[in-house]
Design a protein around this motif. Structure first.
Motif, PDB file in Angstrom:
ATOM      1  N   SER A  67      -0.446  15.689  -2.502  1.00  0.00           N
ATOM      2  CA  SER A  67      -1.810  15.409  -2.954  1.00  0.00           C
ATOM      3  C   SER A  67      -2.310  14.119  -2.323  1.00  0.00           C
ATOM      4  CB  SER A  67      -1.868  15.293  -4.483  1.00  0.00           C
ATOM      5  OG  SER A  67      -3.166  14.901  -4.896  1.00  0.00           O
ATOM      6  N   SER A  68      -3.135  14.259  -1.310  1.00  0.00           N
ATOM      7  CA  SER A  68      -3.681  13.071  -0.645  1.00  0.00           C
ATOM      8  C   SER A  68      -4.577  12.279  -1.596  1.00  0.00           C
ATOM      9  CB  SER A  68      -4.453  13.473   0.613  1.00  0.00           C
ATOM     10  OG  SER A  68      -5.506  14.370   0.286  1.00  0.00           O
ATOM     11  N   ASN A  69      -5.270  12.974  -2.502  1.00  0.00           N
ATOM     12  CA  ASN A  69      -6.131  12.274  -3.460  1.00  0.00           C
ATOM     13  C   ASN A  69      -5.301  11.400  -4.401  1.00  0.00           C
ATOM     14  OD1 ASN A  69      -8.478  13.391  -2.431  1.00  0.00           O
ATOM     15  ND2 ASN A  69      -8.485  15.108  -3.875  1.00  0.00           N
ATOM     16  N   MET A  70      -4.207  11.959  -4.915  1.00  0.00           N
ATOM     17  CA  MET A  70      -3.337  11.188  -5.793  1.00  0.00           C
ATOM     18  C   MET A  70      -2.764   9.999  -5.048  1.00  0.00           C
ATOM     19  SD  MET A  70       0.314  12.219  -7.582  1.00  0.00           S
ATOM     20  CE  MET A  70      -0.345  13.423  -8.722  1.00  0.00           C
ATOM     21  N   ARG A  71      -2.294  10.231  -3.852  1.00  0.00           N
ATOM     22  CA  ARG A  71      -1.680   9.157  -3.063  1.00  0.00           C
ATOM     23  C   ARG A  71      -2.684   8.049  -2.779  1.00  0.00           C
ATOM     24  NH1 ARG A  71      -0.365   7.616   2.185  1.00  0.00           N
ATOM     25  NH2 ARG A  71       1.764   6.778   2.332  1.00  0.00           N
ATOM     26  N   ASP A  72      -3.895   8.420  -2.374  1.00  0.00           N
ATOM     27  CA  ASP A  72      -4.918   7.421  -2.065  1.00  0.00           C
ATOM     28  C   ASP A  72      -5.275   6.595  -3.292  1.00  0.00           C
ATOM     29  OD1 ASP A  72      -4.947   8.317   0.534  1.00  0.00           O
ATOM     30  OD2 ASP A  72      -6.783   9.505   0.320  1.00  0.00           O
ATOM     31  N   GLU A  73      -5.388   7.254  -4.449  1.00  0.00           N
ATOM     32  CA  GLU A  73      -5.725   6.533  -5.681  1.00  0.00           C
ATOM     33  C   GLU A  73      -4.608   5.567  -6.067  1.00  0.00           C
ATOM     34  OE1 GLU A  73      -7.547   7.477 -10.082  1.00  0.00           O
ATOM     35  OE2 GLU A  73      -5.978   8.806  -9.335  1.00  0.00           O
ATOM     36  N   MET A  74      -3.366   6.012  -5.927  1.00  0.00           N
ATOM     37  CA  MET A  74      -2.234   5.143  -6.255  1.00  0.00           C
ATOM     38  C   MET A  74      -2.195   3.923  -5.344  1.00  0.00           C
ATOM     39  SD  MET A  74       0.787   7.957  -7.009  1.00  0.00           S
ATOM     40  CE  MET A  74       2.017   6.740  -7.508  1.00  0.00           C
ATOM     41  N   ILE A  75      -2.517   4.112  -4.081  1.00  0.00           N
ATOM     42  CA  ILE A  75      -2.506   2.999  -3.120  1.00  0.00           C
ATOM     43  C   ILE A  75      -3.576   1.977  -3.472  1.00  0.00           C
ATOM     44  CG2 ILE A  75      -3.003   2.372  -0.728  1.00  0.00           C
ATOM     45  CD1 ILE A  75      -1.665   5.033   0.087  1.00  0.00           C
ATOM     46  N   GLY A 103       0.809  -1.214   0.000  1.00  0.00           N
ATOM     47  CA  GLY A 103       0.000   0.000   0.000  1.00  0.00           C
ATOM     48  C   GLY A 103       0.836   1.254   0.000  1.00  0.00           C
ATOM     49  N   THR A 104       1.958   1.213  -0.704  1.00  0.00           N
ATOM     50  CA  THR A 104       2.862   2.366  -0.775  1.00  0.00           C
ATOM     51  C   THR A 104       2.977   2.837  -2.225  1.00  0.00           C
ATOM     52  OG1 THR A 104       4.118   1.503   1.100  1.00  0.00           O
ATOM     53  CG2 THR A 104       5.188   3.186  -0.252  1.00  0.00           C
ATOM     54  N   PRO A 105       2.732   4.127  -2.487  1.00  0.00           N
ATOM     55  CA  PRO A 105       2.826   4.651  -3.860  1.00  0.00           C
ATOM     56  C   PRO A 105       4.229   4.447  -4.425  1.00  0.00           C
ATOM     57  CG  PRO A 105       1.756   6.235  -2.419  1.00  0.00           C
ATOM     58  CD  PRO A 105       2.319   5.163  -1.534  1.00  0.00           C
ATOM     59  N   VAL A 106       4.301   4.134  -5.716  1.00  0.00           N
ATOM     60  CA  VAL A 106       5.563   3.815  -6.372  1.00  0.00           C
ATOM     61  C   VAL A 106       5.938   4.865  -7.402  1.00  0.00           C
ATOM     62  CG1 VAL A 106       6.717   2.179  -7.930  1.00  0.00           C
ATOM     63  CG2 VAL A 106       5.311   1.330  -6.034  1.00  0.00           C
ATOM     64  N   VAL A 107       7.202   5.299  -7.340  1.00  0.00           N
ATOM     65  CA  VAL A 107       7.803   6.132  -8.393  1.00  0.00           C
ATOM     66  C   VAL A 107       8.904   5.284  -9.016  1.00  0.00           C
ATOM     67  CG1 VAL A 107       9.160   8.190  -8.919  1.00  0.00           C
ATOM     68  CG2 VAL A 107       7.315   8.302  -7.221  1.00  0.00           C
ATOM     69  N   THR A 108       8.821   5.074 -10.328  1.00  0.00           N
ATOM     70  CA  THR A 108       9.816   4.218 -10.962  1.00  0.00           C
ATOM     71  C   THR A 108      10.074   4.616 -12.411  1.00  0.00           C
ATOM     72  OG1 THR A 108      10.490   1.903 -11.273  1.00  0.00           O
ATOM     73  CG2 THR A 108       8.183   2.435 -11.718  1.00  0.00           C
ATOM     74  N   THR A 109      10.948   3.898 -13.067  1.00  0.00           N
ATOM     75  CA  THR A 109      11.447   4.214 -14.399  1.00  0.00           C
ATOM     76  C   THR A 109      10.356   4.059 -15.464  1.00  0.00           C
ATOM     77  OG1 THR A 109      13.636   3.501 -13.707  1.00  0.00           O
ATOM     78  CG2 THR A 109      13.225   3.582 -16.081  1.00  0.00           C
ATOM     79  N   ASN A 110      10.405   4.948 -16.458  1.00  0.00           N
ATOM     80  CA  ASN A 110       9.334   5.025 -17.454  1.00  0.00           C
ATOM     81  C   ASN A 110       9.533   4.143 -18.682  1.00  0.00           C
ATOM     82  OD1 ASN A 110      11.402   6.349 -18.728  1.00  0.00           O
ATOM     83  ND2 ASN A 110      10.402   8.351 -18.811  1.00  0.00           N
TER      84      ASN A 110
END
Length: 370
Positions: free
Chosen positions: A335-343, A295-302
């Motif tokens: 952005s809590s909305n972005m984070r929640d959606e990503m989770i 349940g952790t948002p991910v930033v990774t390579t494109n």
């Protein structure tokens, strides 16, 4: 079916290929108990229990010569043991199979994880590249079925070894069950106190080497007001990062750590605000899956395998662009909305890597081969 495994990494590697081997065998034993699973290893290390069940499902080299020349046993001598044990299929879990399987009417499958040594040859010694290439080339040309852990790895096998697409199956890998359980606030707080972890932090997990590109994360968070934890074994590359941290006076905000149990690591994943993984190349990228399950948002390579592993709801960046990495982290934190959606949507995407689906795919493949 009686299935034999090349279990060297199962017993001797604590990360990467070892985790893959242990997870796959565990999954098969749990979901397909009708088969027999025998693990073949040249030696043992650590506190493996010498129970009756352990002796029943594990094989070591027999005889003085096989023990002295255990690599030769693993490369060819093992075939006699497979015949004696009436093995139907031998599964090379890490890109290798022994010689002589076809001649002895033993079916085989090999798992190919990546071809990093061919994609980035400068990262490897010449002798290592030669050995890897010889073993991998033999395996993909002689196994009854080749399994890639991702579509990216499948494309690489086709490009570098000329193996036709129909001979290669893609079966994703799962991750340790510890990452799939919801963590309580008590668990998090206890671990926070035990290791003096910050209340909020960015997380990166993996071998600390140039290909993993952790240095870019350090530079990206340098001007952000949030700590960074990098978990991985100490390397020369890690020493360069530590020197930079001292030079910039970031000792109280950036921490290089190691030595956690799998259970502790899964709690740390769940505690993190963002997981950042700007690796340049992977065969799959299991830490991404671990983060999604946690349940952790991910930033990774494109590019490469990363969108395949991270799905449509991770945040993708150019791994060489420090500004992009910084902007991605800031965007999620602000952005809590972005984070929640990503989770929520990231966790939903990760369900395709569930154990039951992996077991079904493998059992179907074994059955087809037999």
């Amino acid at each position: 079916m009686r299935i034999g495994f090349d279990a060297k990494r199962y017993f001797l590697n604590q990360t990467g290929l070892g985790n893959y081997s242990r997870d796959l065998v565990r999954i098969l034993e749990q979901y397909c108990p009708e088969n027999d699973y025998i693990k073949y290893t040249p030696k043992l290390r650590g506190a493996w229990l010498d129970s009756a069940e352990f002796r029943k499902t594990t094989r070591l080299p027999e005889g003085r010569l096989n023990n002295i020349f255990s690599s030769l046993w693993r490369n060819s001598g093992i075939v006699k043991d497979l015949k004696r044990d009436n093995i139907d299929i031998f599964h090379g879990l890490s890109g290798e199979i022994p010689m002589g399987l076809k001649e002895n009417h033993i079916k085989s499958v090999v798992t190919m994880h990546d071809l990093i040594f061919l994609k980035y040859p400068k990262l490897y010694k010449g002798i290592d590249r030669y050995i890897y290439n010889k073993k991998f080339k033999y395996a993909v040309n002689n196994a009854d079925k080749v399994v890639a852990i991702s579509e990216q790895t499948k494309r690489d096998i086709m490009e570098f070894y000329g193996i036709p697409a129909e001979r290669i199956e893609v079966i994703y890998q799962g991750c340790h069950p510890a990452f799939k359980t919801i963590k309580t606030e008590v668990q998090k707080e206890n671990l926070r106190k035990k290791y003096n972890l910050p209340n909020q932090f960015i997380l990166n997990v993996g071998s600390i080497e140039p290909r993993k590109n952790a240095f870019q994360i350090v530079k990206a968070v340098e001007n952000l007001d949030i700590p960074l934890i990098i978990i991985g074994k100490t390397t020369e590359y890690a020493k360069q990062i530590k020197a930079y941290i001292v030079e910039k006076g970031l000792e109280n905000r950036i921490f290089l750590m190691q030595g956690f149990t799998m259970e502790e690591l899964s709690v740390i994943y769940a505690m993190a605000d963002v997981f950042v993984y700007p690796s340049l190349y992977e065969g799959f990228g299991i830490p991404i899956i671990e983060a999604l399950y946690s349940g952790t948002p991910v930033v990774t390579t494109n590019s490469g395998v990363f969108p395949e592993a991270g799905g449509p709801f991770s945040y993708y960046i150019n791994p060489q662009d420090i500004g992009e990495i910084q902007y991605a982290i800031s965007s999620i934190l602000n952005s809590s909305n972005m984070r929640d959606e990503m989770i929520v949507k990231g966790l939903a995407f990760a369900q395709q890597f569930n154990d039951d689906k992996i077991a079904k795919n493998w059992n179907s493949l074994y059955t087809d081969i037999v």
